[in-house]
Design a protein around this motif. Structure first.
Motif, short mmCIF file in Angstrom:
data_model
loop_
_atom_site.label_atom_id
_atom_site.label_comp_id
_atom_site.label_asym_id
_atom_site.label_seq_id
_atom_site.Cartn_x
_atom_site.Cartn_y
_atom_site.Cartn_z
N PHE A 1 25.09 32.26 2.85
CA PHE A 1 25.84 32.50 3.92
C PHE A 1 26.96 31.85 3.03
CE2 PHE A 1 22.02 33.04 5.55
CZ PHE A 1 21.90 34.59 6.16
N ALA A 2 27.32 31.35 2.15
CA ALA A 2 29.12 30.61 1.41
C ALA A 2 29.87 31.52 2.09
CB ALA A 2 28.61 30.99 0.29
N ASP A 3 30.13 33.07 2.59
CA ASP A 3 31.25 33.83 2.78
C ASP A 3 31.34 33.74 4.54
OD1 ASP A 3 28.73 35.41 3.82
OD2 ASP A 3 29.70 37.16 2.12
N GLY A 4 30.03 32.85 4.83
CA GLY A 4 30.29 32.96 6.46
C GLY A 4 29.29 34.05 6.57
N GLY A 5 28.68 35.32 6.74
CA GLY A 5 27.95 35.35 6.99
C GLY A 5 29.01 37.08 6.69
N ALA A 6 29.74 36.70 6.33
CA ALA A 6 30.98 38.39 6.29
C ALA A 6 29.97 39.71 5.29
CB ALA A 6 31.97 37.82 5.86
N PRO B 1 34.93 32.56 14.11
CA PRO B 1 35.43 31.69 13.04
C PRO B 1 35.13 30.47 12.79
CG PRO B 1 36.92 32.55 14.46
CD PRO B 1 35.11 32.99 14.99
N ASN B 2 35.53 29.85 11.91
CA ASN B 2 35.30 28.65 11.86
C ASN B 2 35.42 27.24 12.50
OD1 ASN B 2 33.87 29.15 8.67
ND2 ASN B 2 35.15 28.32 7.77
N TRP B 3 36.87 27.31 12.85
CA TRP B 3 37.15 26.57 14.23
C TRP B 3 36.03 26.23 15.26
CZ3 TRP B 3 38.10 26.89 19.56
CH2 TRP B 3 38.54 27.65 19.14
N THR C 1 35.94 28.31 1.15
CA THR C 1 36.29 28.62 -0.72
C THR C 1 35.89 28.37 -1.71
OG1 THR C 1 37.42 25.99 -0.75
CG2 THR C 1 38.21 27.18 1.19
N VAL C 2 36.41 29.02 -2.59
CA VAL C 2 36.21 29.13 -3.70
C VAL C 2 35.75 28.08 -4.23
CG1 VAL C 2 36.92 30.47 -6.05
CG2 VAL C 2 37.01 31.43 -4.30
N GLU C 3 36.86 27.25 -4.02
CA GLU C 3 36.73 25.53 -4.53
C GLU C 3 35.48 25.22 -4.44
OE1 GLU C 3 39.29 21.23 -4.73
OE2 GLU C 3 40.01 22.80 -3.54
N GLU C 4 34.74 25.12 -2.16
CA GLU C 4 33.87 24.65 -2.04
C GLU C 4 32.56 25.68 -2.58
OE1 GLU C 4 35.52 23.71 2.32
OE2 GLU C 4 35.09 25.28 1.96
#
Length: 576
Positions: free
Chosen positions: A378-383, A408-410, A437-440
């Motif tokens: 779920f690297a995209d937050g589950g989107a 949201p992430n926060w 993020t892409v970097e993460e």
């Protein structure tokens, strides 16, 4: 006093709201109509199976169906190949048995009527593949031309695919006859087996237990004897759970050993945790025969991303003693007493047979589960996962999970921080669901690669050939997998590592196991551990399996090890 007259804007707003409700009602009614039609099609298919099987029995009353169903795949295949057993006898024997198991467990979603046509076109004297005349069952998410791949979603009803998956194409070229598609949980991301369209599939050995998932329909059908060979997928244990829970064998190959072209994923585009497609059968030799058939030129030419590695017969048939690593627990999910006993007894049998068993220290599994597996899935937050449920009638048991995917992430960070002192595992799950993020994500992929290299280095340092590991079991009570997502730790580790893994049933739950389970507390003694103890309970006589693991691309060695375990367990049971 004169009554107030509604203003024009108020009337318009009220009318718009009413129109919106009407449109929503019409849409929902249309979706429910589609569900009803899918269920009616399922029932028509079962009736067609019944009609065809009864017609054959009436015309061939002397055919011994029980004898045919008792044959192993290698025995059955040999008899078909040498002409002593007509393919139609085999087909209709399994058609009748599959119908029985479907009525008992609700495991079949669709009958592929064209299988009867394919059977009629099976001519004597033609070139025969290794699976010539063998009826096979196919998981819903594996594309079969002219049939839906629904994944339990209403939006996928009445959307027949235009082309067979590569797997099904190769099966047909090898002479196999795909004849039914089998049930899955909605979205595939579950190890239970239920969806709004077709409902709950039950375990054929005990109807109050889940058959596992997401290849649960396959597990139930094969475990009940209604199919001799079936195919499913695995991204966290989806082949292995049904096999272990239903008392059969399965092989999760290295991710790209068999083609996944035309196989639908629950989370499209996800690459961090490797999915695989693989076979399920009653015994290991059947899996080996299947892999011999599939690892052929057709597989490699139809999908050039599959490495051209034919089945290595020398490795599979070797009798050299093995050096086997083992562990009884991953120190994340406490094994049930039966799980621990299964590993210990199998270890003893292997040692008595002349193999060397070496303890393997498994470390940081909790980190792998949260930071590599769940975060990777779920690297995209589950989107992407969330999009699957847009416009669906029901979210099943995933309501809280889907709410988290929308958050949201926060807020996820805040929730993770608040819950950490009280429910640390929940805190970690929430944190792992943050969008990267892409970097993460690139950093995560690098970390997954490094963890794999470290695991292999530890393996090589001990000079291991294969590994013996616990497999979650016995089968949980229906409904419990949705509450116990953390219990996938024993299986998902090897999707993250992308190692081939097989499941072999080795024992049954005893009264002593049940008594010992009363003292089960778990490593965290939280709600999940208490719930898992309940889910394991009252399972006397249910099968318990072990996992047999090899290094990447060594499916033949994995199967050889599985065969050794199976043979030793069978001998022990014969003596007893």
């Amino acid at each position: 006093m004169r009554a107030a007259v509604p203003s024009v804007p108020a009337v318009l707003c009220g009318s718009a709201g009413l129109l919106l409700l009407l449109l929503r009602w019409r849409r929902w009614r249309g979706l429910w109509r589609k569900v009803k039609e899918a269920r009616e099609r399922q029932e028509r298919g079962l009736e067609q199976m019944d009609k065809a099987a009864r017609s054959f029995r009436q015309q061939h009353p002397s055919v011994n169906m029980v004898s045919i169903l008792s044959l192993s795949l290698p025995e059955l295949s040999k008899k078909i190949q040498d002409g002593s057993l007509p393919p139609e006898h085999v087909f209709y024997a399994y058609l009748g048995k599959a119908l029985q198991i479907a009525r008992e467990t609700n495991c079949i979603t669709e009958y592929m009527e064209e299988s009867e046509t394919q059977l009629q076109h099976t001519k004597p004297g033609e070139k025969k593949g290794l699976l010539y005349g063998v009826p096979v069952s196919i998981k819903d998410s594996i594309n079969c031309q002219g049939h839906d791949s629904m994944l339990g979603f209403v939006k996928n009803i009445d959307k027949p695919v235009a082309e067979d998956s590569v797997l099904v194409q190769v099966l047909k070229r090898q002479g196999a006859i795909p004849f039914v598609k089998t049930n899955v949980p909605q979205s595939l991301i579950s190890y239970d087996c239920s969806n709004l369209i077709f409902g709950q599939t039950c375990n054929p050995l005990l109807y109050t237990r889940t058959p596992g998932g997401s290849s649960g329909g396959e597990g139930a059908l094969i475990g009940g004897g209604g199919s001799i060979l079936g195919f499913g997928t695995d991204v966290g244990g989806s082949l292995r759970f049904p096999a272990a829970f239903c008392g059969i064998c399965a092989l999760k190959p290295t991710g790209n050993r068999l083609s996944k072209k035309g196989v639908i994923s629950g989370i499209s585009g996800q690459k961090s945790v490797t999915a695989a497609v693989g076979p399920m059968a009653k015994d290991v030799e059947s899996l080996a025969l299947c892999m011999r058939a599939l690892l052929c030129e057709d597989m490699f030419s139809l999908d050039s991303t599959v490495p051209p590695l034919p089945f290595n017969e020398e490795v599979y048939s070797s009798t050299q003693p093995l050096r086997i690593g083992y562990y009884e627990t991953d120190f994340f999910t406490m094994p049930s007493p039966a799980m621990r006993r299964a590993v210990r007894e199998t270890k003893q049998l292997l040692e008595e047979a002349g193999h060397t068993l070496v303890p393997f220290e498994l470390t940081n599994v909790d980190y792998s589960v949260y930071n590599l597996c769940l975060r990777g899935m779920f690297a995209d937050g589950g989107a992407t996962f969330l999009k699957n449920f847009e416009g669906e009638l029901e979210k099943g048991s995933l309501g809280v999970f889907l709410w988290l995917a929308k958050t949201p992430n926060w807020i996820k960070t805040l929730l993770s921080w608040i819950t950490k002192p009280f429910v640390p595992r929940l805190s970690n799950v929430i944190r792992s669901m943050r969008a990267n993020t892409v970097e993460e994500l690139w950093s995560l992929h690098h970390e997954i690669e490094e963890s794999c290299h470290q695991f292999i280095a530890q393996w090589k340092k001990l000079n291991l050939d294969v590994m013996l590991c616990p497999m979650l079991g016995p089968a949980l009570l229906i409904g419990y997998p949705a509450k116990l997502s953390v219990a996938v730790s024993y299986t998902m580790l090897y999707n993250s590592l992308d190692f081939p893994v097989g499941v072999v049933p080795v024992t049954l739950v005893t009264d002593e196991d049940e008594e010992e389970l009363k003292n089960y507390r778990g490593y965290f003694q939280d709600w999940w551990d208490r719930t898992l103890a309940k889910a394991f309970s009252s399972a006397e006589g249910m099968p318990v399996a072990v996992q047999c693991v090899a290094l990447p691309w060594q499916e033949e060695l994995c199967l050889r090890f599985m065969k050794e375990v199976e043979t030793l367990v069978t001998k022990k049971n014969m003596i007893v």
